[in-house]
Scaffold this motif. Structure first.
Motif, PDB file in Angstrom:
ATOM      1  N   MET A   1       0.728  -1.076  -0.032  1.00  8.18           N
ATOM      2  CA  MET A   1       0.123  -0.103  -0.166  1.00  8.18           C
ATOM      3  C   MET A   1       0.797   1.330  -0.091  1.00  8.18           C
ATOM      4  N   TRP A   2       2.032   1.109   0.669  1.00  5.84           N
ATOM      5  CA  TRP A   2       2.654   2.493   0.749  1.00  5.84           C
ATOM      6  C   TRP A   2       3.752   2.620  -0.254  1.00  5.84           C
ATOM      7  N   GLU A   3       3.423   1.919  -1.378  1.00  4.11           N
ATOM      8  CA  GLU A   3       4.414   2.269  -2.609  1.00  4.11           C
ATOM      9  C   GLU A   3       3.403   2.803  -3.958  1.00  4.11           C
ATOM     10  N   ILE A   4       4.081   3.675  -4.543  1.00  6.10           N
ATOM     11  CA  ILE A   4       3.328   4.466  -5.720  1.00  6.10           C
ATOM     12  C   ILE A   4       4.162   4.323  -6.820  1.00  6.10           C
ATOM     13  N   ASN A   5       3.827   4.259  -8.000  1.00  8.30           N
ATOM     14  CA  ASN A   5       4.081   4.045  -9.491  1.00  8.30           C
ATOM     15  C   ASN A   5       4.435   5.597  -9.835  1.00  8.30           C
ATOM     16  N   VAL A   6       5.688   5.932 -10.069  1.00  8.71           N
ATOM     17  CA  VAL A   6       6.003   7.321 -10.755  1.00  8.71           C
ATOM     18  C   VAL A   6       5.120   7.613 -12.096  1.00  8.71           C
ATOM     19  N   LYS A   7       4.947   6.630 -12.958  1.00  7.91           N
ATOM     20  CA  LYS A   7       4.408   6.720 -14.033  1.00  7.91           C
ATOM     21  C   LYS A   7       2.731   7.256 -13.947  1.00  7.91           C
ATOM     22  N   GLU A   8       2.296   6.695 -12.624  1.00 12.83           N
ATOM     23  CA  GLU A   8       0.856   7.000 -12.535  1.00 12.83           C
ATOM     24  C   GLU A   8       0.951   8.307 -12.070  1.00 12.83           C
ATOM     25  N   VAL A   9       1.691   9.028 -10.967  1.00 15.45           N
ATOM     26  CA  VAL A   9       1.860  10.316 -10.541  1.00 15.45           C
ATOM     27  C   VAL A   9       2.076  11.399 -11.730  1.00 15.45           C
ATOM     28  N   ILE A  10       2.882  10.904 -12.687  1.00 15.86           N
ATOM     29  CA  ILE A  10       3.159  11.735 -13.511  1.00 15.86           C
ATOM     30  C   ILE A  10       1.818  11.948 -14.566  1.00 15.86           C
ATOM     31  N   LYS A  11       1.364  10.716 -14.818  1.00 14.25           N
ATOM     32  CA  LYS A  11       0.110  10.661 -16.018  1.00 14.25           C
ATOM     33  C   LYS A  11      -1.267  11.667 -15.114  1.00 14.25           C
ATOM     34  N   GLU A  12      -1.382  11.530 -13.945  1.00 16.65           N
ATOM     35  CA  GLU A  12      -2.660  12.050 -13.273  1.00 16.65           C
ATOM     36  C   GLU A  12      -2.061  13.528 -12.758  1.00 16.65           C
ATOM     37  N   LYS A  13      -0.741  13.972 -13.004  1.00 18.47           N
ATOM     38  CA  LYS A  13      -0.182  15.151 -12.518  1.00 18.47           C
ATOM     39  C   LYS A  13      -0.293  15.315 -10.823  1.00 18.47           C
TER      40      LYS A  13
ATOM     41  N   ASN B   1      15.111   5.987  -8.590  1.00 16.30           N
ATOM     42  CA  ASN B   1      15.666   4.783  -9.045  1.00 16.30           C
ATOM     43  C   ASN B   1      14.634   4.018  -9.208  1.00 16.30           C
ATOM     44  N   GLY B   2      14.148   3.704 -10.825  1.00 12.81           N
ATOM     45  CA  GLY B   2      13.248   3.072 -10.968  1.00 12.81           C
ATOM     46  C   GLY B   2      11.769   3.587 -11.022  1.00 12.81           C
ATOM     47  N   ASP B   3      10.917   2.548 -11.070  1.00  9.71           N
ATOM     48  CA  ASP B   3       9.530   3.322 -11.448  1.00  9.71           C
ATOM     49  C   ASP B   3       8.651   3.483 -10.006  1.00  9.71           C
ATOM     50  N   ILE B   4       9.037   2.913  -8.898  1.00  8.76           N
ATOM     51  CA  ILE B   4       8.404   2.653  -7.737  1.00  8.76           C
ATOM     52  C   ILE B   4       9.054   3.638  -6.468  1.00  8.76           C
TER      53      ILE B   4
END
Length: 180
Positions: free
Chosen positions: A1-13, A109-112
């Motif tokens: 639960m306490w991990e987030i994908n960087v691509k998701e944050v960028i996509k949703e701003k 470092n990476g997407d997470i």
């Protein structure tokens, strides 16, 4: 639960994450303590801007800790601030160069992104070094260990009858002479 994908944050701003961080115990700089109630309430906001991901939020909860004055187990409230800036650009400092920039940027470092590290960081940095169960806590008798909160009129039989620092004996004689 306490991990987030960087691509998701960028996509949703941006992204808002809320929940409870529920470890059984938490290790602070003064010891390891039991986490109480439902754990720590966490709210974080992540925003993507200028090739960075900015994180802000809070973590709030209670741990079980002994009072530093009377040693009774009490609830200690922790109200931590979560702050971080994640960057895509890797900054390398030469080994012998001093740190001049205090921006506290964390290279990605990476997407997470592991948000648990920031939660624990906020808890640990917000925990007080000295904790008292209440501001009026009287503590323990230094001679016999009696709880002075429960026995406010305590006169210890183990206390030295006269405990005068020899450097102040002359001052005490002057005081006694003035008082008659």
């Amino acid at each position: 639960m306490w991990e987030i994908n960087v691509k998701e944050v960028i996509k949703e701003k941006g992204k808002v994450i809320e929940g409870y961080y529920k470890p059984e115990n938490i290790e602070l700089h003064t010891g390891t303590y039991k986490v109480l109630h439902d754990g720590f309430k966490v709210r974080m906001v992540l925003a993507h801007a200028d090739d960075k991901i900015v994180l802000g939020g809070y973590v709030r909860g209670y741990v079980e800790r002994p009072c530093d004055r009377c040693l009774k187990i009490s609830e200690m409230y922790i109200d931590g601030v979560i702050e971080a800036v994640y960057t895509f650009q890797k900054k390398q400092l030469p080994r012998n160069e001093e740190l001049k920039d205090l921006t506290n940027e964390i290279p990605l470092n990476g997407d997470i992104i592991d948000l648990e590290e920031r939660i624990v960081e906020a808890i640990v940095s917000s925990a007080p070094d000295v904790f008292v169960c209440n501001p009026d806590c009287k503590g323990l008798c230094p001679y016999c260990g009696a709880d002075l909160n429960e026995e406010p009129d305590h006169v210890c039989e183990h206390a030295p009858k006269e405990n005068i620092d020899p450097r102040f004996e002359k001052l005490l004689k002057i005081k006694n002479k003035q008082e008659g």
